[in-house]
Design a protein around this motif. Structure first.
Motif, mmCIF file in Angstrom:
data_model
loop_
_atom_site.group_PDB
_atom_site.id
_atom_site.type_symbol
_atom_site.label_atom_id
_atom_site.label_comp_id
_atom_site.label_asym_id
_atom_site.label_seq_id
_atom_site.Cartn_x
_atom_site.Cartn_y
_atom_site.Cartn_z
ATOM 1 N N ILE A 1 0.654 -1.222 0.258
ATOM 2 C CA ILE A 1 0.214 0.397 -0.412
ATOM 3 C C ILE A 1 0.456 1.113 0.170
ATOM 4 N N GLY A 2 1.773 1.458 0.619
ATOM 5 C CA GLY A 2 2.975 1.784 0.514
ATOM 6 C C GLY A 2 3.509 2.383 -0.666
ATOM 7 N N LYS A 3 3.458 1.784 -1.132
ATOM 8 C CA LYS A 3 4.217 2.109 -2.493
ATOM 9 C C LYS A 3 2.711 2.523 -3.776
ATOM 10 N N VAL A 4 2.403 2.489 -3.736
ATOM 11 C CA VAL A 4 1.138 2.683 -4.247
ATOM 12 C C VAL A 4 1.151 4.174 -4.044
ATOM 13 N N VAL A 5 0.375 4.757 -2.449
ATOM 14 C CA VAL A 5 0.098 5.652 -1.669
ATOM 15 C C VAL A 5 1.063 6.576 -1.906
ATOM 16 N N VAL A 6 2.325 6.492 -1.900
ATOM 17 C CA VAL A 6 2.912 7.440 -2.536
ATOM 18 C C VAL A 6 3.205 8.079 -4.345
ATOM 19 N N LYS A 7 3.099 6.544 -4.831
ATOM 20 C CA LYS A 7 2.788 7.561 -6.398
ATOM 21 C C LYS A 7 1.739 7.625 -6.694
ATOM 22 N N GLY A 8 1.170 7.786 -6.382
ATOM 23 C CA GLY A 8 -0.811 8.352 -6.086
ATOM 24 C C GLY A 8 -0.413 9.559 -5.554
ATOM 25 N N TYR A 9 0.651 10.313 -4.184
ATOM 26 C CA TYR A 9 0.733 11.634 -4.277
ATOM 27 C C TYR A 9 1.886 12.440 -5.207
ATOM 28 N N GLU A 10 2.947 11.342 -5.518
ATOM 29 C CA GLU A 10 3.695 11.835 -6.377
ATOM 30 C C GLU A 10 3.683 11.942 -8.065
ATOM 31 N N GLY A 11 2.901 11.414 -7.798
ATOM 32 C CA GLY A 11 2.475 10.501 -9.428
ATOM 33 C C GLY A 11 3.749 9.518 -9.770
ATOM 34 N N ASP A 12 3.619 8.872 -11.302
ATOM 35 C CA ASP A 12 4.545 7.956 -11.655
ATOM 36 C C ASP A 12 5.373 7.923 -11.642
ATOM 37 N N ASP A 13 6.585 8.891 -12.169
ATOM 38 C CA ASP A 13 7.483 9.604 -12.661
ATOM 39 C C ASP A 13 7.883 10.231 -11.038
ATOM 40 N N ALA B 1 8.149 -2.033 4.524
ATOM 41 C CA ALA B 1 7.504 -1.187 3.801
ATOM 42 C C ALA B 1 8.103 0.716 4.110
ATOM 43 N N PHE B 2 9.471 0.748 4.774
ATOM 44 C CA PHE B 2 9.682 2.216 4.868
ATOM 45 C C PHE B 2 10.564 1.931 3.173
ATOM 46 N N LYS B 3 11.541 0.821 3.278
ATOM 47 C CA LYS B 3 12.420 0.718 2.076
ATOM 48 C C LYS B 3 11.433 0.875 0.285
ATOM 49 N N ALA B 4 10.350 0.026 0.775
ATOM 50 C CA ALA B 4 9.579 -0.032 -0.839
ATOM 51 C C ALA B 4 9.333 1.589 -1.009
ATOM 52 N N ALA B 5 8.481 2.473 0.262
ATOM 53 C CA ALA B 5 8.691 3.686 -0.507
ATOM 54 C C ALA B 5 9.345 4.869 -0.261
ATOM 55 N N ILE B 6 10.779 4.461 0.151
ATOM 56 C CA ILE B 6 11.936 4.634 -0.286
ATOM 57 C C ILE B 6 12.424 4.613 -1.903
ATOM 58 N N ASP B 7 12.381 3.494 -2.433
ATOM 59 C CA ASP B 7 12.791 2.458 -3.210
ATOM 60 C C ASP B 7 11.638 3.280 -4.561
ATOM 61 N N ALA B 8 10.208 3.646 -4.352
ATOM 62 C CA ALA B 8 9.110 4.562 -4.370
ATOM 63 C C ALA B 8 9.007 5.858 -4.727
ATOM 64 N N GLY B 9 10.533 6.573 -4.630
ATOM 65 C CA GLY B 9 10.883 7.919 -4.657
ATOM 66 C C GLY B 9 10.218 8.654 -3.797
ATOM 67 N N ALA B 10 9.600 8.117 -2.446
ATOM 68 C CA ALA B 10 9.235 9.351 -1.656
ATOM 69 C C ALA B 10 10.376 10.296 -0.947
ATOM 70 N N HIS B 11 10.036 11.559 -0.918
ATOM 71 C CA HIS B 11 10.991 12.973 -1.262
ATOM 72 C C HIS B 11 11.080 13.517 0.140
ATOM 73 N N SER B 12 9.948 12.683 1.076
ATOM 74 C CA SER B 12 10.853 12.965 3.122
ATOM 75 C C SER B 12 10.186 12.115 3.473
ATOM 76 N N ILE B 13 10.704 12.544 4.771
ATOM 77 C CA ILE B 13 10.606 11.396 6.125
ATOM 78 C C ILE B 13 10.716 12.039 7.044
ATOM 79 N N MET B 14 9.603 11.731 8.075
ATOM 80 C CA MET B 14 9.813 11.924 9.877
ATOM 81 C C MET B 14 10.143 10.705 10.841
ATOM 82 N N ILE B 15 10.596 11.425 11.513
ATOM 83 C CA ILE B 15 11.614 10.672 12.756
ATOM 84 C C ILE B 15 10.358 10.057 13.253
ATOM 85 N N ASN B 16 10.516 9.016 14.197
ATOM 86 C CA ASN B 16 9.801 8.505 15.470
ATOM 87 C C ASN B 16 10.309 9.110 16.575
ATOM 88 N N SER B 17 8.575 9.834 17.223
ATOM 89 C CA SER B 17 9.427 10.516 17.945
ATOM 90 C C SER B 17 9.918 10.003 19.582
#
Length: 760
Positions: free
Chosen positions: A199-211, A256-272
């Motif tokens: 799910i993380g992969k497709v949501v990142v692509k939905g937010y950011e576009g396929d490219d 899940a984080f690795k998959a979303a990073i590989d999907a091109g996510a532009h930023s990341i927030m850290i565990n509190s």
């Protein structure tokens, strides 16, 4: 799949590289012109209330007006480069957002014309935008098992976030949600690493576009959160210590984080929180060695709310704010979500650089990432988008997508003697604290942080009661709350609300629709001490059952509250999760048969508070012993297991076949299975494939989800699905923290069918 608006897809690798080179050159040129104070300002982020007129920096007057004096200090003196959140914890119209952010961009650029980047938590729609399209919360989205639907929802949210003049979305949450005690499980995609990753992969692509072209005015930069291992605290309460082996961290929480990073996510927030006594915001091994060096993440790392201050104020690993700043920046933080008091962070970081305790190269590294993101978003060319350019905002098309997601999320857990669907001619009593509330349908992060302002914005949508009345007519529906929520000081309490009247009304009904669950919450306010559903709601359900009338229990809750004390007395049970503004309509359609339910649980639903094992538990958690000397209810015995969900039709599985019963670790395994709709209604089925490693050097999990697909079949229709499995489906993290495939015996299971194979 297309939403009717343009997506900017270059498809030209050479052009993309050329654009990247140009951005790199621009960033380095700009960096060379910046003072230390300007660089540090780019690393600071404050909340909107700070720069608006109000009695203090923690609140704003209404209507919201930007404060020229505060902006001069924030942007002029301290050079702050980012703003987040809303004012007064309240949603704004797109027109208001345009006015606010337009004013910020005019003042905030500074001498070098660097645009401000605005971020917001748009987690199931644009949280703080009035009129935005609200989808089910993430836990309900996971129940749909429909990746195409979830990608479409992310595209719509991106569109409406940009319609709010905001380019940066603090979403998706990719924390694993394996502990139902935790108050943020509903913000996750559930307890399974594979499902969360897919799910993380497709949501990142939905937010950011396929490219991942986030310069498009219809895309936003995503922000994965909360890296890493956040929601598995020992206490089950928010921001309390986690003790976690590196093996478990890598096996369950990292994928899940690795998959979303590989999907091109532009930023990341850290565990509190803390892992093994170390606050993650100060953990170089996680923030730099793992995230940067191993995973290759190149985007912006942002803190969560006030978490650098927490290093000394709460966690006490730093003696003061200055040391906390030094620890966090040196560990790998690029931007501090300061929230309110920006002066200490900026002043201390400037001093630390001058003292040589934070290297200028570390500052340049962080600032270059922030500037790169601003260039990637196109903010230097167009610092804000205009709501007038987004005619589909809040459209019927978007609302239909939200309704469909809600409808496919609803999970039928019990249907004794086919009590559901109810006849549209039935006389029903609708009752319970969640029956007539838009607030509880949406949950937290809905128009306000805790969701307490939902009723101010969602009046045009239908509660469960209103949707049932619309479905079968008001004359056939009686509503008596029985139990209601009220504010008692700072806390919401439950109270008996015409309970005796409701019990009498039940006797005159053909069926009772009992809407129980939770009021809204998130984060620390959602901590609890008892996983059982409240005593008052439990007692009410038990008393209703004594009337002898069929009871349809609707569970409207963010986590699985234990109901074993009264579950046997319920004839039908529907899990609604937090379905959003269209949840009432979707539930009514399911209850009366216009929609065939197809949701599948994204977690184990526990039977007891001390029976919280996940579906992929170890064999030792489910033992066979001599009958009569063992409490079998204390064994692995969930009320319902991950992946469970009934339908109004019947699906028959057959012909499970493997392409080979013996293969090497690098071979691909094809698995096929036939599914037939053996009932008399069209229905959707999520077909799930599990793999069991039967023997391994570390005790293997009982089974793991490795593939799934949702299909629709008409009565009598059959379909054969084929899944392709590579070595990732057979692998695990060993004692040396390496991902390996060990030779031995494995088993595939789909729909109750099983087949074994060997890896040589």
């Amino acid at each position: 799949m297309a939403l009717g608006f343009v997506f900017f897809l270059s498809g030209d690798v050479a052009f993309a590289q050329q654009n990247k080179n140009k951005i790199d050159q621009n960033v380095q040129s700009l960096l060379s012109k910046m003072t230390l104070e300007e660089k540090v300002g780019q690393m600071a982020q404050v909340t909107l209330d700070v720069i608006t007129k109000g009695k203090d920096r923690f609140s704003s007057y209404e209507p919201v007006v930007l404060d020229d004096k505060m902006m001069a200090d924030v942007f002029g003196k301290y050079k702050v480069g980012s703003i987040l959140n809303t004012a007064n914890n309240r949603a704004r119209t797109p027109q208001e957002w345009y006015g606010i952010i337009s004013g910020i961009q005019k003042v905030g650029k500074g001498r070098l014309k660097i645009p401000v980047i605005y971020g917001v938590d748009a987690i199931h729609g644009v949280t703080y935008t009035a009129g935005a399209t609200f989808f089910p919360q993430q836990i309900g989205q996971a129940a749909t098992r429909n990746l195409e639907l979830l990608k479409k929802g992310a595209q719509i949210t991106a569109y409406e976030t940009r319609a709010s003049s905001i380019p940066w979305n603090f979403s998706p949450v990719l924390d694993l949600g394996p502990d139902p005690r935790f108050p943020r499980i509903w913000e996750t995609y559930g307890e399974d690493p594979f499902l969360t990753a897919e799910i993380g992969k497709v949501v990142v692509k939905g937010y950011e576009g396929d490219d991942n072209n986030v310069s498009s005015p219809f895309h936003v930069a995503s922000c994965l959160k909360h890296f890493l291992g956040y929601q598995v605290s020992v206490s089950g309460k928010d921001r309390t210590p986690v003790y976690l082996s590196e093996q478990a961290l890598r096996e369950y929480h990292l994928p899940a984080f690795k998959a979303a990073i590989d999907a091109g996510a532009h930023s990341i927030m850290i565990n509190s929180g803390l892992i093994n006594g170390v606050p993650v915001h100060a953990d170089y091994s996680i923030l730099t060695k793992l995230l940067r060096d191993e995973l290759g993440f190149k985007g912006v790392v942002v803190t969560d709310w006030g978490d650098i201050e927490n290093l000394y104020q709460r966690d006490r690993v730093a003696k003061d704010n200055k040391e906390a700043v030094m620890m966090a920046i040196n560990a790998g933080i690029d931007m501090s979500m300061i929230a309110y008091k920006y002066e200490p962070f900026c002043d201390d970081l400037v001093a630390l650089v001058k003292e040589g305790k934070v290297k200028m190269s570390r500052i340049d590294e962080a600032v270059s990432r922030i500037l790169t993101l601003k260039y990637q978003l196109g903010l230097f060319d167009k610092p804000l988008t205009n709501y007038k350019d987004y005619p589909k905002f809040g459209s019927k098309e978007f609302e239909q997508a939200a309704y469909q997601t809600a409808a496919e999320s609803i999970t039928l857990l019990k249907n004794h003697n086919s009590v559901l669907p109810l006849s549209k001619g039935a006389k029903v009593l609708v009752t319970g604290p969640n029956a007539n509330s838009m607030r509880t349908l949406n949950g937290g992060w809905s128009y306000s942080w805790q969701g307490e302002k939902v009723e101010d914005f969602a009046a045009k949508y239908n509660t469960i009661l209103e949707a049932v009345q619309n479905k079968i007519g008001k004359m056939q529906v009686n509503f008596v709350p029985g139990v209601s929520y009220k504010m008692d000081g700072k806390y919401f309490e439950e109270y008996a609300d015409r309970m005796e009247e409701a019990l009498q009304a039940a006797k005159n009904a053909d069926a009772v629709i009992l809407c129980l669950g939770e009021n809204t919450y998130t984060e620390t306010p959602g901590n609890l001490s008892d996983l059982y559903l409240s005593e008052l709601q439990t007692s009410y359900a038990q008393q209703l059952a004594q009337t002898g009338k069929p009871i349809i229990l609707v569970l409207n809750e963010g986590r699985p509250r234990v109901i074993s004390k009264f579950e046997p007395a319920m004839q039908g049970i529907l899990m609604a999760y937090l379905p959003g503004n269209f949840g009432g309509d979707a539930l009514a359609d399911v209850i009366f048969g216009d929609v065939n339910p197809s949701g599948k649980l994204p977690f184990n639903y526990p039977k007891f508070p001390n029976s919280l094992a996940n579906y992929y538990h170890k064999p030792s958690e489910s033992r066979s012993v001599v009958e009569g000397v063992y409490n079998y209810d204390a064994d692995y015995n969930p009320q319902w297991e991950f992946g469970f969900g009934l339908s109004y039709t019947t699906f028959a599985y057959s012909n499970l076949k493997l392409s080979s019963n013996s293969l090497s670790a690098d071979d691909e395994l094809s698995v096929s299975v036939e599914i037939k709709n053996a009932g008399n209604r069209t229905g959707k089925e999520a077909v799930e494939l599990y793999v069991s490693d039967l023997y391994a050097s570390i005790t293997p999990d009982v089974k793991r989800l490795r593939a799934f697909e949702k299909i629709e079949l008409k009565p009598g229709e059959s379909r054969t699905l084929t899944f392709k499995l590579d070595k990732s489906a057979f692998a695990f993290v060993n004692r040396e923290n390496q991902t390996v495939v060990e030779p031995g015996e494995f088993e595939v299971s789909i729909g109750g069918l099983k087949e074994k194979f060997n890896i040589k």
